[in-house]
Design a protein around this motif. Structure first.
Motif, PDB file in Angstrom:
ATOM      1  N   PHE A  54       0.856  -1.195   0.000  1.00  0.00           N
ATOM      2  CA  PHE A  54       0.000   0.000   0.000  1.00  0.00           C
ATOM      3  C   PHE A  54       0.887   1.238   0.000  1.00  0.00           C
ATOM      4  O   PHE A  54       1.237   1.774   1.058  1.00  0.00           O
ATOM      5  N   ASP A  57      -1.098   4.579   1.298  1.00  0.00           N
ATOM      6  CA  ASP A  57      -1.717   4.670   2.626  1.00  0.00           C
ATOM      7  C   ASP A  57      -0.750   4.357   3.771  1.00  0.00           C
ATOM      8  O   ASP A  57      -0.919   4.869   4.870  1.00  0.00           O
ATOM      9  N   THR A  79      -8.788   2.223  -2.117  1.00  0.00           N
ATOM     10  CA  THR A  79      -7.384   2.550  -2.356  1.00  0.00           C
ATOM     11  C   THR A  79      -6.833   1.606  -3.424  1.00  0.00           C
ATOM     12  O   THR A  79      -7.614   0.962  -4.138  1.00  0.00           O
ATOM     13  N   MET A  81      -3.757  -1.538  -4.286  1.00  0.00           N
ATOM     14  CA  MET A  81      -2.754  -2.496  -3.815  1.00  0.00           C
ATOM     15  C   MET A  81      -1.758  -2.741  -4.954  1.00  0.00           C
ATOM     16  O   MET A  81      -2.162  -2.858  -6.116  1.00  0.00           O
ATOM     17  N   CYS A  88      -0.659  -2.043 -10.150  1.00  0.00           N
ATOM     18  CA  CYS A  88      -1.623  -1.944  -9.049  1.00  0.00           C
ATOM     19  C   CYS A  88      -3.038  -2.227  -9.532  1.00  0.00           C
ATOM     20  O   CYS A  88      -3.311  -2.231 -10.734  1.00  0.00           O
ATOM     21  N   ALA A 108      -9.337  -7.028   2.034  1.00  0.00           N
ATOM     22  CA  ALA A 108      -9.450  -6.207   0.826  1.00  0.00           C
ATOM     23  C   ALA A 108     -10.284  -6.915  -0.227  1.00  0.00           C
ATOM     24  O   ALA A 108     -10.146  -8.122  -0.435  1.00  0.00           O
TER      25      ALA A 108
END
Length: 478
Positions: A54, A57, A79, A81, A88, A108
């Motif tokens: 991440f 974050d 968000t 990953m 991502c 997630a």
């Protein structure tokens, strides 16, 4: 440290990505979904830090350890990953502290497909809007082009009518004019529908004389009503101010649509218009209209389709009576643009009542309570039904049989006087009234109608006598 409570079939086989990490961001556990999606081996994954997965974050703190906002715990967040190869994908994450101090569980959900689907839907909507715009422009251009030849034909036929005295030729010219009027009505409906669909349709509010407007509506349809020998009545509330502010043209269009349908689908009986003021607050006034008829009616199952575009309740109705199926769809949208609504009460074979309300303005400003109304319309409708006209339902009933006898008498008189237009209308009415399984009777009525259309006196009288004889056998002497 052992995580037997996590290292179970449920955690490992769930489609969500599950990661367990400590305060420093070191990953202590990753389930099978996380291993596959992030493209790490299981051993490689537990050697990673959350900052690698991440990057937006989990950031590096002053002491070199990872940091994340702990106040976001137990709240979902969107968000990204990052995989082992630094690509991502979007996810919704949810972080939960475990019972053990300094240990966190992150779950997630991969929303890549959802994002792709939303993007495709947006693109399709944009394409559809462009296609709709192109269709509307094409429709507007084509219908405008169609008006030119139709108006040209109408103009030349009107000129010929002033010059020709032969009745047969005048009758042919009248038919051409009738077809031109039908074509113009269809073109106008298509144009209005295209404008409504594209959002370019606007309500043009001007001051107008309400009572003169109603007189014009009545005058427009009186000839057709008289031709069919229908009883016609109009009841306008005296409380309605003479001068109103609104779109007179569109109110007339609504009433004309409803009246045309009532006349088209009513062969015997009555048509009734009722208008009343239901409420007024300051200069805003609400008017309530009812158009009632004793026509063919509509079943409960068919009502849902009635206000849809290009839809009529029955394909056989389209073949028999014509029409594009746009009239009521346009009517509904026009009424809603004037802050009103339209409703239908009907039963198959027992007529229909269309009621609608619109909001207009008047210079005669008064103050009234919002809930004050001038008419209890449910009771009014019941009272009107008590007064009402005849409702004709099925072949063989006493009232209907009497009406058949009257129409047959008028038909023979029309044939004797060579009033072929009147005779043709009466023959069509008789055919509608006769709802029977007698195939021979149906055939003879059809042959009689065809002979009348050809203005063939001898054939018409011959068919009339045959129809009269067959009817007498079923309902008594005619």
């Amino acid at each position: 440290m052992e995580f037997e409570w996590l290292n179970s079939c449920i955690a490992d086989e769930t489609i969500e990505l599950v990661l367990v990490f400590n305060e420093k961001g070191d990953i202590l556990f990753g389930n099978q979904s996380a291993v596959q999606k992030l493209e790490y081996d299981k051993e490689e994954l537990i050697k990673c830090n959350m900052m690698q997965i991440f990057r937006q974050d989990f950031l590096e703190g002053d002491n070199g350890d990872q940091t994340f906002e702990k106040e976001t715990l137990e709240s979902k967040k969107e968000t990204a990953m990052y995989r082992k190869n630094s690509s991502c994908f979007p996810v919704n994450i949810h972080i939960i502290p475990s019972k053990e101090a300094g240990i966190y569980v992150l779950m997630a959900e991969d929303i890549s497909r959802q994002k792709d689907m939303n993007a495709r839907i947006r693109k399709l909507k944009e394409e559809e809007q462009e296609n709709q715009k192109a269709r509307n422009e094409f429709t507007a251009n084509v219908t405008h082009e169609l008006r030119t030849p139709v108006n040209g034909i109408r103009g030349h036929v009107t000129t010929l009518l002033d010059q020709i005295q032969d009745e047969e030729q005048r009758k042919t010219l009248d038919i051409i004019l009738y077809c031109c009027d039908n074509m113009s009505a269809i073109i106008n409906n298509i144009l209005d529908f295209a404008k409504l669909e594209s959002g370019k349709f606007t309500i043009d509010e001007k001051e107008f004389d309400f009572y003169k407007m109603m007189d014009r509506v009545i005058a427009t349809h009186s000839a057709e009503i008289n031709k069919k020998e229908l009883r016609f009545s109009v009841d306008v509330d005296e409380k309605i101010p003479r001068l109103m502010i609104g779109d007179e043209l569109r109110i007339v269009q609504i009433l004309n649509n409803l009246m045309s349908n009532a006349i088209k689908f009513t062969m015997v009986g009555y048509i009734n218009i009722v208008v009343s003021k239901t409420s007024q607050v300051n200069d805003e006034i609400e008017l309530f209209f009812m158009v009632r008829d004793s026509g063919i009616g509509i079943s409960q199952a068919e009502k849902d389709r009635l206000f849809q575009s290009f839809s009529q309740v029955d394909a056989s109705i389209t073949r028999r009576f014509g029409g594009t199926g746009l009239g009521l769809a346009i009517t509904k949208q026009l009424i809603e643009m004037m802050q009103g609504s339209i409703h239908l009460e009907s039963e198959k074979g027992k007529g229909s009542t269309f009621s609608f309300s619109v909001k207009l303005r008047t210079n005669q400003s008064i103050n009234e309570n919002n809930d004050k109304i001038y008419g209890a319309w449910a009771n009014f409708a019941k009272e009107e039904d008590k007064k009402g006209g005849d409702v004709f339902t099925s072949f063989g009933e006493i009232d209907k049989n009497e009406e058949l006898k009257k129409r047959m008498d008028k038909l023979v008189l029309s044939i004797e006087l060579s009033a072929w237009d009147k005779a043709e209308m009466l023959a069509a009415t008789i055919k509608t009234l006769i709802d029977t399984d007698n195939d021979d009777l149906k055939k003879q009525v059809l042959r009689m109608e065809m002979a009348i259309r050809k203005s063939n006196y001898e054939k018409s009288m011959d068919m009339y006598e045959k129809v009269k004889k067959l009817l007498s056998e079923q309902i008594g002497e005619i």
